[in-house]
Design a protein around this motif. Structure first.
Motif, PDB file in Angstrom:
ATOM      1  N   ILE A 163      42.117  52.231  17.901  1.00 21.40           N
ATOM      2  CA  ILE A 163      41.130  51.834  16.875  1.00 21.40           C
ATOM      3  C   ILE A 163      39.824  52.603  17.087  1.00 21.40           C
ATOM      4  N   TYR A 164      39.430  52.754  18.359  1.00 16.93           N
ATOM      5  CA  TYR A 164      38.214  53.510  18.673  1.00 16.93           C
ATOM      6  C   TYR A 164      38.364  54.963  18.193  1.00 16.93           C
ATOM      7  N   LEU A 165      39.497  55.568  18.456  1.00 22.96           N
ATOM      8  CA  LEU A 165      39.721  56.955  18.053  1.00 22.96           C
ATOM      9  C   LEU A 165      39.804  57.109  16.532  1.00 22.96           C
ATOM     10  N   ILE A 166      40.356  56.100  15.852  1.00 26.70           N
ATOM     11  CA  ILE A 166      40.346  56.138  14.380  1.00 26.70           C
ATOM     12  C   ILE A 166      38.898  56.125  13.886  1.00 26.70           C
ATOM     13  N   GLY A 167      38.088  55.258  14.518  1.00 33.02           N
ATOM     14  CA  GLY A 167      36.662  55.227  14.189  1.00 33.02           C
ATOM     15  C   GLY A 167      36.017  56.585  14.419  1.00 33.02           C
ATOM     16  N   MET A 168      36.362  57.214  15.545  1.00 37.65           N
ATOM     17  CA  MET A 168      35.809  58.536  15.852  1.00 37.65           C
ATOM     18  C   MET A 168      36.263  59.579  14.835  1.00 37.65           C
ATOM     19  N   SER A 169      37.492  59.444  14.334  1.00 42.30           N
ATOM     20  CA  SER A 169      37.996  60.412  13.356  1.00 42.30           C
ATOM     21  C   SER A 169      37.187  60.330  12.063  1.00 42.30           C
ATOM     22  N   TYR A 170      36.874  59.089  11.636  1.00 37.62           N
ATOM     23  CA  TYR A 170      36.041  58.941  10.440  1.00 37.62           C
ATOM     24  C   TYR A 170      34.605  59.403  10.716  1.00 37.62           C
ATOM     25  N   PHE A 171      34.115  59.158  11.923  1.00 39.41           N
ATOM     26  CA  PHE A 171      32.774  59.609  12.313  1.00 39.41           C
ATOM     27  C   PHE A 171      32.686  61.136  12.213  1.00 39.41           C
ATOM     28  N   MET A 172      33.736  61.826  12.720  1.00 43.25           N
ATOM     29  CA  MET A 172      33.757  63.281  12.661  1.00 43.25           C
ATOM     30  C   MET A 172      33.826  63.787  11.219  1.00 43.25           C
ATOM     31  N   ASP A 173      34.465  62.996  10.355  1.00 44.50           N
ATOM     32  CA  ASP A 173      34.564  63.375   8.936  1.00 44.50           C
ATOM     33  C   ASP A 173      33.282  63.078   8.163  1.00 44.50           C
ATOM     34  N   GLY A 174      32.323  62.393   8.810  1.00 47.31           N
ATOM     35  CA  GLY A 174      31.076  62.043   8.134  1.00 47.31           C
ATOM     36  C   GLY A 174      31.166  60.772   7.318  1.00 47.31           C
ATOM     37  N   ASP A 175      32.277  60.043   7.459  1.00 46.50           N
ATOM     38  CA  ASP A 175      32.416  58.759   6.751  1.00 46.50           C
ATOM     39  C   ASP A 175      31.940  57.651   7.696  1.00 46.50           C
ATOM     40  N   TYR A 176      30.615  57.535   7.826  1.00 45.79           N
ATOM     41  CA  TYR A 176      30.035  56.681   8.860  1.00 45.79           C
ATOM     42  C   TYR A 176      30.234  55.184   8.566  1.00 45.79           C
ATOM     43  N   ARG A 177      30.246  54.796   7.314  1.00 45.44           N
ATOM     44  CA  ARG A 177      30.445  53.376   6.992  1.00 45.44           C
ATOM     45  C   ARG A 177      31.842  52.915   7.417  1.00 45.44           C
ATOM     46  N   LYS A 178      32.836  53.747   7.132  1.00 47.76           N
ATOM     47  CA  LYS A 178      34.195  53.387   7.527  1.00 47.76           C
ATOM     48  C   LYS A 178      34.319  53.407   9.058  1.00 47.76           C
ATOM     49  N   ALA A 179      33.641  54.370   9.693  1.00 46.18           N
ATOM     50  CA  ALA A 179      33.664  54.453  11.151  1.00 46.18           C
ATOM     51  C   ALA A 179      33.095  53.184  11.767  1.00 46.18           C
ATOM     52  N   ILE A 180      31.985  52.677  11.216  1.00 50.18           N
ATOM     53  CA  ILE A 180      31.363  51.448  11.745  1.00 50.18           C
ATOM     54  C   ILE A 180      32.354  50.295  11.706  1.00 50.18           C
ATOM     55  N   GLY A 181      33.101  50.198  10.621  1.00 47.65           N
ATOM     56  CA  GLY A 181      34.084  49.118  10.486  1.00 47.65           C
ATOM     57  C   GLY A 181      35.095  49.115  11.625  1.00 47.65           C
ATOM     58  N   TYR A 182      35.566  50.292  12.011  1.00 48.71           N
ATOM     59  CA  TYR A 182      36.542  50.371  13.110  1.00 48.71           C
ATOM     60  C   TYR A 182      35.888  50.104  14.455  1.00 48.71           C
ATOM     61  N   PHE A 183      34.684  50.624  14.687  1.00 45.59           N
ATOM     62  CA  PHE A 183      34.013  50.387  15.975  1.00 45.59           C
ATOM     63  C   PHE A 183      33.703  48.897  16.171  1.00 45.59           C
ATOM     64  N   GLU A 184      33.359  48.225  15.080  1.00 47.53           N
ATOM     65  CA  GLU A 184      33.038  46.789  15.184  1.00 47.53           C
ATOM     66  C   GLU A 184      34.262  45.956  15.565  1.00 47.53           C
ATOM     67  N   LYS A 185      35.459  46.462  15.254  1.00 48.77           N
ATOM     68  CA  LYS A 185      36.685  45.725  15.579  1.00 48.77           C
ATOM     69  C   LYS A 185      36.933  45.614  17.077  1.00 48.77           C
ATOM     70  N   ILE A 186      36.310  46.507  17.860  1.00 42.75           N
ATOM     71  CA  ILE A 186      36.614  46.522  19.303  1.00 42.75           C
ATOM     72  C   ILE A 186      35.404  46.154  20.159  1.00 42.75           C
ATOM     73  N   LEU A 187      34.401  45.503  19.558  1.00 37.13           N
ATOM     74  CA  LEU A 187      33.216  45.119  20.316  1.00 37.13           C
ATOM     75  C   LEU A 187      33.509  44.069  21.391  1.00 37.13           C
ATOM     76  N   GLU A 188      34.633  43.373  21.226  1.00 40.57           N
ATOM     77  CA  GLU A 188      34.994  42.366  22.244  1.00 40.57           C
ATOM     78  C   GLU A 188      35.733  42.979  23.424  1.00 40.57           C
ATOM     79  N   ASP A 189      36.130  44.239  23.291  1.00 47.26           N
ATOM     80  CA  ASP A 189      36.842  44.897  24.391  1.00 47.26           C
ATOM     81  C   ASP A 189      35.827  45.414  25.407  1.00 47.26           C
ATOM     82  N   LYS A 190      35.856  44.853  26.613  1.00 50.46           N
ATOM     83  CA  LYS A 190      34.833  45.157  27.616  1.00 50.46           C
ATOM     84  C   LYS A 190      34.835  46.630  28.027  1.00 50.46           C
TER      85      LYS A 190
END
Length: 421
Positions: free
Chosen positions: A67-94
């Motif tokens: 999920i983190y890497l999917i977020g990074m893939s959207y981040f690299m594509d410049g789709d920052y809103r979609k990237a935020i959605g994926y990064f927020e999904k793993i905030l509970e992972d220490k």
């Protein structure tokens, strides 16, 4: 022998290639690989190549790292809103939380949500003060403060100096802090920082310019700006020069301004010449001689030559101006040459006047004046018909009352103009 050739296992060979930055070869070596770690390595290679879409073909939403890497893939594509959605999904992972928080903050920064980005960067500093993400967060906060200085800058500088000792950004931040102090009215604190920065080669000119802006003593202000011009790059020189010129103008020190410009480029020296004409004729004459030798066809110099003639009555200035391509400049120079020559050599003066008539038709007032002077000379030379024909070329509507009377008197003495077919 290359390190990756020591490995028979495709994954280890690909990992060595990945660490060497050879990402396309990673994809080639693992082309058929479909294990979890192989898919992750291929996704990382694609992200490192800047191809987020390709990276997502290797990933599934089955684990926090994917999920983190999917977020990074959207981040690299410049789709920052979609990237935020994926990064927020793993905030509970220490294990990934600090990285996810950093990328969420980076995404907000890239979207222009600086206030939200700053909040998250600061939270990283509190929760993970000694982590690599904290260093990145500090650097990002510094970049925001450089663009939009705020009260947080004072606290940030200490944190930044602790994490990045010796960084050139420290001086950038301190310069911004000086500006912040000035906006708050704390001139003393600002001056201390700027004086320290002025002793550093990389920031000397910038600091000197800022010091000049708060300096009340005009003599000291001038010294600071001159130092900035000598020590600065092109941008600082341009700004300091502009401020110094404004200072001279405000104080009506036009000769000082001219002296300063006379040390500059050819165009600056021409500006100096214009000032010298009214401020210091001796310097104007010397500078004109230098510039006219350097560029004898400069039209601006031909205009200044007329001004110098009015001041000095030097014939050489009229001879220089008569070569102008500007009809007004040419007409005036020729007309004045006629006046200057008339007493000693009427025929030569007539040539000058006739040249005005032929080459500057309609350029008033010298066109009409040249016709009148030439007609009077022709009458004195017994060329009465030529004088009559020349008077016919007058533009009557531009004649003054005295000139109209003169024409009337002349016409009484002259025959009508008869042009042979």
């Amino acid at each position: 022998m290359k390190a990756h050739r020591f490995f028979d296992d495709p994954y280890h060979r690909a990992l060595t290639l990945y660490n060497a930055g050879r990402y396309r070869e990673v994809l080639r070596v693992l082309e058929r690989g479909n294990t979890f770690k192989e898919r992750l390595l291929k996704a990382k290679a694609a992200i490192s190549m800047g191809d987020g879409k390709l990276a997502r073909t290797f990933l599934r939403e089955e684990s926090p790292i994917e999920i983190y890497l999917i977020g990074m893939s959207y981040f690299m594509d410049g789709d920052y809103r979609k990237a935020i959605g994926y990064f927020e999904k793993i905030l509970e992972d220490k294990t990934l939380r600090s990285r996810a928080m950093l990328r969420i903050a980076d995404s907000h920064y890239n979207l222009g949500n600086y206030s939200r980005a700053k909040d998250i960067y600061r939270r990283i500093l509190i929760l993970y003060p000694d982590s690599p993400e904290a260093k990145d967060a500090t650097l990002a906060l510094a970049q925001i403060e450089l663009q939009r200085p705020s009260a947080d800058l004072k606290e940030l500088i200490g944190e930044f100096m602790r994490k990045f000792p010796g960084s050139p950004l420290i001086d950038d931040l301190r310069y911004q802090l000086a500006g912040l102090y000035l906006r708050e009215g704390n001139r003393k604190a600002a001056k201390e920082i700027l004086e320290d920065l002025s002793r550093r080669d990389s920031y000397r000119a910038k600091a000197l310019i800022k010091l000049s802006e708060i300096e009340e003593d005009p003599v000291r202000k001038e010294e600071l700006l001159r130092e900035a011009i000598l020590s600065g790059g092109s941008e600082e020189k341009e700004k300091a020069t502009s401020l110094l010129m404004n200072l001279y103008l405000e104080r009506k020190e036009f000769e000082k301004l001219a002296d300063f410009l006379a040390q500059g480029s050819y165009e600056d020296r021409k500006r100096a010449l214009s000032l010298y004409v009214s401020e210091n004729l001796e310097k104007a004459v010397a500078l004109f001689d230098s510039l006219s030798r350097e560029n004898p066809s400069d039209e601006d110099l031909r205009k200044v030559a007329l001004e110098l003639y009015r001041k000095t009555k030097g014939k050489k200035y009229l001879l220089f101006a008569r070569e102008s391509t500007d009809p007004k400049v040419r007409a005036e120079a020729l007309y004045r040459l006629g006046l200057l020559t008339e007493k000693k050599d009427r025929r030569k003066a007539l040539e000058y006047y006739v040249e005005v008539v032929l080459s500057a038709e309609g350029v008033q007032p010298h066109y009409n004046r040249s016709i009148l002077r030439a007609s009077e000379i022709l009458v004195s030379l017994k060329a009465r018909k030529d004088a009559s024909c020349l008077l016919d070329r007058l533009e009557v509507k531009y004649l003054s009352d005295s000139e109209r009377k003169k024409v009337k008197i002349l016409r009484k003495k002259l025959p009508k103009c008869e042009v042979k077919e």
